[in-house]
Design a protein around this motif. Structure first.
Motif, short mmCIF file in Angstrom:
data_model
loop_
_atom_site.label_atom_id
_atom_site.label_comp_id
_atom_site.label_asym_id
_atom_site.label_seq_id
_atom_site.Cartn_x
_atom_site.Cartn_y
_atom_site.Cartn_z
N GLU A 168 0.77 -1.30 0.03
CA GLU A 168 -0.44 -0.16 -0.01
C GLU A 168 1.14 1.64 -0.25
OE1 GLU A 168 -1.16 -2.65 1.88
OE2 GLU A 168 -2.93 -2.76 1.64
N MET A 169 2.00 1.09 0.90
CA MET A 169 2.85 2.36 0.40
C MET A 169 2.69 3.00 -1.25
SD MET A 169 4.54 2.65 3.45
CE MET A 169 2.65 3.49 3.64
N ALA A 172 -0.19 4.29 -2.20
CA ALA A 172 -0.23 5.61 -1.83
C ALA A 172 0.05 6.04 -2.64
CB ALA A 172 -0.22 5.60 -0.30
N ALA A 173 1.36 6.10 -2.90
CA ALA A 173 2.15 6.85 -3.38
C ALA A 173 1.72 7.89 -4.82
CB ALA A 173 4.18 6.38 -3.29
N VAL A 187 10.21 7.05 -1.20
CA VAL A 187 9.08 5.60 -0.30
C VAL A 187 9.64 4.11 -0.37
CG1 VAL A 187 6.74 4.66 0.42
CG2 VAL A 187 6.94 7.24 -1.13
N PRO A 190 13.50 4.81 0.84
CA PRO A 190 13.33 5.46 2.15
C PRO A 190 13.27 4.29 3.76
CG PRO A 190 12.86 7.15 1.19
CD PRO A 190 12.91 5.75 0.37
N LEU A 191 12.07 3.95 3.27
CA LEU A 191 11.79 2.73 4.40
C LEU A 191 13.01 1.86 4.65
CD1 LEU A 191 7.82 2.69 3.40
CD2 LEU A 191 9.48 3.76 5.08
N LEU A 272 11.62 1.45 11.58
CA LEU A 272 11.89 2.36 10.82
C LEU A 272 10.44 1.90 10.04
CD1 LEU A 272 13.26 5.04 10.94
CD2 LEU A 272 13.46 4.03 8.36
N SER A 274 7.64 0.96 11.41
CA SER A 274 6.69 1.22 12.23
C SER A 274 5.87 2.42 12.17
CB SER A 274 6.76 0.94 13.74
OG SER A 274 7.55 2.17 14.30
N GLY A 275 4.32 2.42 12.21
CA GLY A 275 3.22 3.86 11.98
C GLY A 275 3.24 3.46 10.40
N ALA A 276 3.31 2.61 9.65
CA ALA A 276 2.73 2.63 8.53
C ALA A 276 1.72 2.13 8.22
CB ALA A 276 3.79 1.87 7.67
N VAL A 277 1.60 1.34 8.96
CA VAL A 277 -0.21 0.64 8.87
C VAL A 277 -0.60 0.84 10.18
CG1 VAL A 277 0.44 -0.51 6.35
CG2 VAL A 277 0.77 -1.51 8.51
N LYS A 278 -1.74 0.18 10.17
CA LYS A 278 -1.84 -0.24 11.17
C LYS A 278 -1.03 -0.83 12.28
CE LYS A 278 -4.63 -3.97 11.04
NZ LYS A 278 -4.94 -5.20 11.62
N PHE B 82 -6.47 4.36 2.50
CA PHE B 82 -6.58 2.93 2.29
C PHE B 82 -6.79 2.16 4.02
CE2 PHE B 82 -3.71 4.50 -1.11
CZ PHE B 82 -4.00 3.22 -1.92
N ASN B 84 -5.58 0.30 5.41
CA ASN B 84 -4.78 0.71 6.76
C ASN B 84 -3.55 2.20 6.51
OD1 ASN B 84 -3.32 -0.05 4.45
ND2 ASN B 84 -2.49 -1.97 4.94
N LEU B 87 0.14 5.29 5.43
CA LEU B 87 0.78 6.23 5.84
C LEU B 87 2.92 6.53 5.64
CD1 LEU B 87 -0.52 7.84 8.97
CD2 LEU B 87 -1.08 8.50 7.03
N TYR B 88 3.36 7.43 5.71
CA TYR B 88 4.60 7.25 4.57
C TYR B 88 5.66 7.39 6.69
CZ TYR B 88 3.17 8.42 0.77
OH TYR B 88 1.81 7.78 -0.53
N PRO B 89 6.10 5.98 7.30
CA PRO B 89 6.73 6.28 8.59
C PRO B 89 7.89 6.92 8.78
CG PRO B 89 6.90 4.62 7.60
CD PRO B 89 5.87 4.83 6.78
N HIS B 90 8.38 7.53 7.39
CA HIS B 90 9.71 7.83 7.36
C HIS B 90 10.02 9.70 7.65
CE1 HIS B 90 8.88 6.97 3.38
NE2 HIS B 90 9.69 7.89 3.16
N PHE B 99 3.27 15.75 1.44
CA PHE B 99 3.61 14.26 -0.37
C PHE B 99 3.16 14.65 -1.61
CE2 PHE B 99 4.23 10.77 -2.55
CZ PHE B 99 5.42 10.06 -2.16
N GLY B 133 4.50 6.78 13.16
CA GLY B 133 4.34 6.01 14.43
C GLY B 133 4.41 6.10 15.58
N ARG B 140 -3.81 8.68 13.01
CA ARG B 140 -3.54 8.68 11.53
C ARG B 140 -4.05 8.29 10.81
NH1 ARG B 140 -0.08 2.43 13.65
NH2 ARG B 140 0.33 3.71 15.44
#
Ligand SMILES: Nc1ncnc2c1ncn2[C@@H]1O[C@H](COP(=O)(O)OP(=O)(O)OP(=O)(O)O)[C@@H](O)[C@H]1O
Ligand SMILES: [Mg+2]
Lengths: 279, 410
Positions: A168-169, A172-173, A187, A190-191, A272, A274-278, B82, B84, B87-90, B99, B133, B140
């Motif tokens: 999805e990252m 989404a981009a 995206v 960096p991840l 790193l 963490s927090g991208a998705v639920k 989406f 979930n 989001l872009y965590p970085h 973005f 995060g 979020r």
């Protein structure tokens, strides 16, 4: 119960540290002794009062033109090999993790096979080939074998990292207006940074520590890297190798690798994504 | 802003399975359309075809006047949230929202201005410099919304945006989304399998089953005029009761007794009734304790033994088991499978007034508003008593209409 556990861990930790660091400590100790003291026999860990050379060995080593060339060669060759290897591996690993294409399994198994190939068996064919091609005793002549041996590892490491990144990252981009390349660069890379730096460290280690290629594919200081150069390091007396100078050289040659690890390690922050998705 | 038109959209995945089958939906400019259906019915697939993340096997996808079948997602100018969040965590919250603007090459001052406006709307001001995060689920979710509203997209697409939140937060975010959509007046397609979201948010609701559009109508129309058994069972909680019914003239014989239906309904079902059993559908709230019903209200009464009573204060649910003949039971079991295991035991659920004194084990007198009864053909599932003028699009009926039109013209 807890207390004894802690003590046990502490004791084990110290034992392992001693086991690993003793040779290093010994080399450092050697590098501070004078040549005469070593020849005469100096069994103590700390240099005797008369046998201490202070920093003289280091000064001598760094003043040595041969040694400076070797350090320069090593740093240059290793950095270039690492950079190229990581860039190529990133692209290849992305393709392997994300795209469906024919021959994907083939690429992966070949990569693994190459990584398992004994280095020594390649030396003489490479020697002949490089001479014919005219890249014997050049930087490029070392960079190529370093890359081919580190790429597989880097590709495997990185494709594992890429697989962890949720699809999805990227999608989404793309919905946000990115081209595939922009999504990859802004995206995905960096991840995957921890993976990229892990691969970089491994590659750099391999290249820096290589001795076999370094000694057989070079003949002059035009391309000779540090490990090979140290073995050619003869002082004034060819029959009496300058152990303390060599020790100082060895210590100096580990400094770049420590620096590289310290720099790269900061980038390898776990979690790193963490927090991208639920959660 | 733009309308979205889907014409006979089909999606077959690699294994040949039609995840979306011949779906046509017209979404007007500014309209809020909900896609609902049980798990695996193709809601996400349809949404992803609108946004361009999934190839369209056949059919036309139009945004505004433009056919977009072959356009990449970034060329469609749609914003998507989406499930979930993705989001872009970085990146910080600010950079996450910025973005799309950065990709579009907006100037720094424009970016700051727009991101701040979005963050004010979504109350994210104090979190702008934090990383995703470290945010709560609701925060979020708002960041993901921010990323969508910050650009001037032609439409919003949501794929179950609230399914990861707890019930309370879900309620809050639901009203927030509704308010936001009304204020921005932007075309929205929203996927959910939550009843409440479907009924409260949408101007119109599209009900899908196994890739086929079953009915497309306003929430009120769906509720009062379901086109077939599936829609009737899917919309409403507790679900509609289904009973075997033997119809002769205006009298309908149910497991509990015989009730009367209005003449116009009787006319509609007469042809099918001749072939045997029908399926009656009655919503729980169309029953009542006969003791609390005004004598003036039209309806029939019957006596039945009440198995369980759940008293909720303002109302009570009474459960009355009944025997169903095998052919009906089979149909009900099939329906249950289609509905994703939403339990439809052969029992009647009736909603009683909170003041009702009916207790467990009582032989109670129950009143039923039989004029609200729907009658379904058990073989096809079709609602025979549906008010077609008031039911939007129903699967199977559009073709009948199309066939009628030339005849009417000629
Ligand atoms: N990549 C894929 N390859 C093959 N089949 C797929 C793929 N993605 C989805 N499907 C199938 O398509 C059908 C529809 O899937 P979809 O994700 O659209 O369902 P959904 O309605 O969004 O369900 P849910 O409510 O569970 O999210 C499912 O039967 C699924 O198995
Ligand atoms: Mg889905």
């Amino acid at each position: 119960m807890r207390g004894t556990n802690k003590v046990g861990i502490g004791v084990g930790f110290i034992l392992i540290m001693v086991w690993c660091l003793l040779p290093v400590a010994w080399i450092i100790s050697l590098s501070f002794k004078s040549q005469e003291a070593i020849t005469a026999g100096s069994p103590g860990f700390l240099p005797t009062s008369g046998g201490s050379a202070g920093f003289q060995n280091y000064v001598d080593v760094l003043n040595d033109e041969q040694f400076r060339r070797a350090i320069f060669n090593s740093i240059g060759i290793c950095l270039i090999a690492t950079a190229l290897s990581v860039i190529l591996a990133t692209l290849a690993a992305y393709a392997i993790a994300r795209l469906e294409f024919k021959g994907k399994r083939f690429v992966l198994t070949t990569a693994l096979a190459i990584a398992m190939f004994p280095v020594v068996s390649l030396v003489s064919p490479l020697f002949d080939m490089w001479r014919t091609l005219g890249i014997y005793d050049t930087w490029i002549g070392l960079i190529i074998p370093y890359m081919s041996f580190t790429l597989p590892l880097a590709i495997w490491t990185l494709s594992a990292f890429f697989r962890e990144i949720p699809w999805e990252m990227e999608q989404a981009a793309q919905v946000d207006g990115a081209t595939s390349w922009q999504a990859f660069r802004k995206v995905i890379v960096p991840l995957a940074a921890p993976g990229v730096f892990t691969a970089a460290i491994l590659t750099f280690f391999f290249a820096w520590n290589d001795f076999v290629f370094g000694i057989s594919l070079t003949s002059t200081e035009a391309a000779r890297p540090i490990p090979a150069a140290l073995s050619f390091f003869v002082g004034a007396d060819p029959f009496n190798r300058p152990a303390s100078l060599l020790a100082a050289g060895a210590v100096v040659s580990t400094i770049p690798i420590i620096l590289i690890v310290l720099v790269f390690q900061r980038k390898i922050v776990a979690g790193l994504t963490s927090g991208a998705v639920k959660g | 802003m733009a309308s979205i038109t889907m014409k006979n959209i089909v999606k077959k995945y690699g294994d040949g399975f039609p995840a979306v089958n011949d779906v046509s939906i017209d979404i007007a400019d500014g309209e809020f359309v909900i896609l609902v259906g049980p798990s695996g019915c193709g809601k996400s697939t349809l949404l992803r075809m609108i946004v361009g993340l999934e190839d369209i096997t056949s059919g036309d996808m139009m945004i505004g006047e433009k056919k977009v079948n072959d356009l990449a997602p970034r060329d469609r100018n749609l914003a998507m949230v989406f499930q979930n969040y993705a989001l872009y965590p970085h990146l910080t919250v600010f950079e996450n929202i910025a973005f799309p603007l950065r990709l579009a090459g907006a100037s720094e001052s424009e970016i700051t201005e727009k991101v701040n406006a979005a963050s004010k709307t979504l109350e994210l001001d104090e979190h702008l410099q934090r990383k995703p995060g470290n945010l709560s689920g609701g925060q979020r979710q708002r960041v993901a919304m921010g990323r969508a509203i910050v650009r001037d997209a032609d439409a919003f697409l949501f794929d179950e945006p609230l399914s990861n939140l707890d019930a309370k937060l879900r309620g809050q975010m639901r009203s927030e989304i509704s308010r936001l959509q009304k204020r921005l007046g932007i075309t929205t397609v929203y996927v959910t399998h939550d009843q409440t979201e479907a009924m409260t948010l949408g101007d119109r609701v599209a009900v899908l089953k196994r890739g086929v559009l079953q009915q497309l109508a306003s929430p009120r129309q769906l509720y009062s005029n379901p086109g077939n058994l599936f829609v009737a069972g899917f919309i409403g909680s507790p679900p509609m009761n289904f009973l075997p019914a033997k119809v002769s003239g205006t009298s309908v014989e149910l497991p509990f007794g015989t009730v009367q239906i209005p003449q116009d309904k009787a006319d509609k079902v007469a042809a099918s009734a001749a072939n045997g059993l029908l399926m009656a559908g009655i919503r729980p709230e169309h029953f009542e304790d006969a003791a609390v019903v005004d004598a003036s209200r039209q309806g029939s009464t019957f006596r039945a033994k009440v198995d369980v009573v759940e008293w909720l204060g303002n109302e009570a649910y009474a459960y009355i088991p009944f025997e169903a003949p095998p052919e009906v039971r089979e149909q009900l079991e099939q329906l249950e499978r289609d509905l994703d295991g939403e339990s439809l035991r052969t029992q009647l659920v009736v909603s009683l007034d909170g003041t009702s004194r009916i207790a467990e084990g009582d032989e109670a007198e129950i009143w039923v508003d039989s004029s609200k009864m729907h009658l379904f053909d058990p073989a096809t599932g079709e609602n025979l008593t549906v008010d077609l003028d008031n039911a939007g699009y129903i699967h199977g009926h559009a073709m009948a209409e199309a066939a009628e039109q030339p005849a009417a013209a000629g």
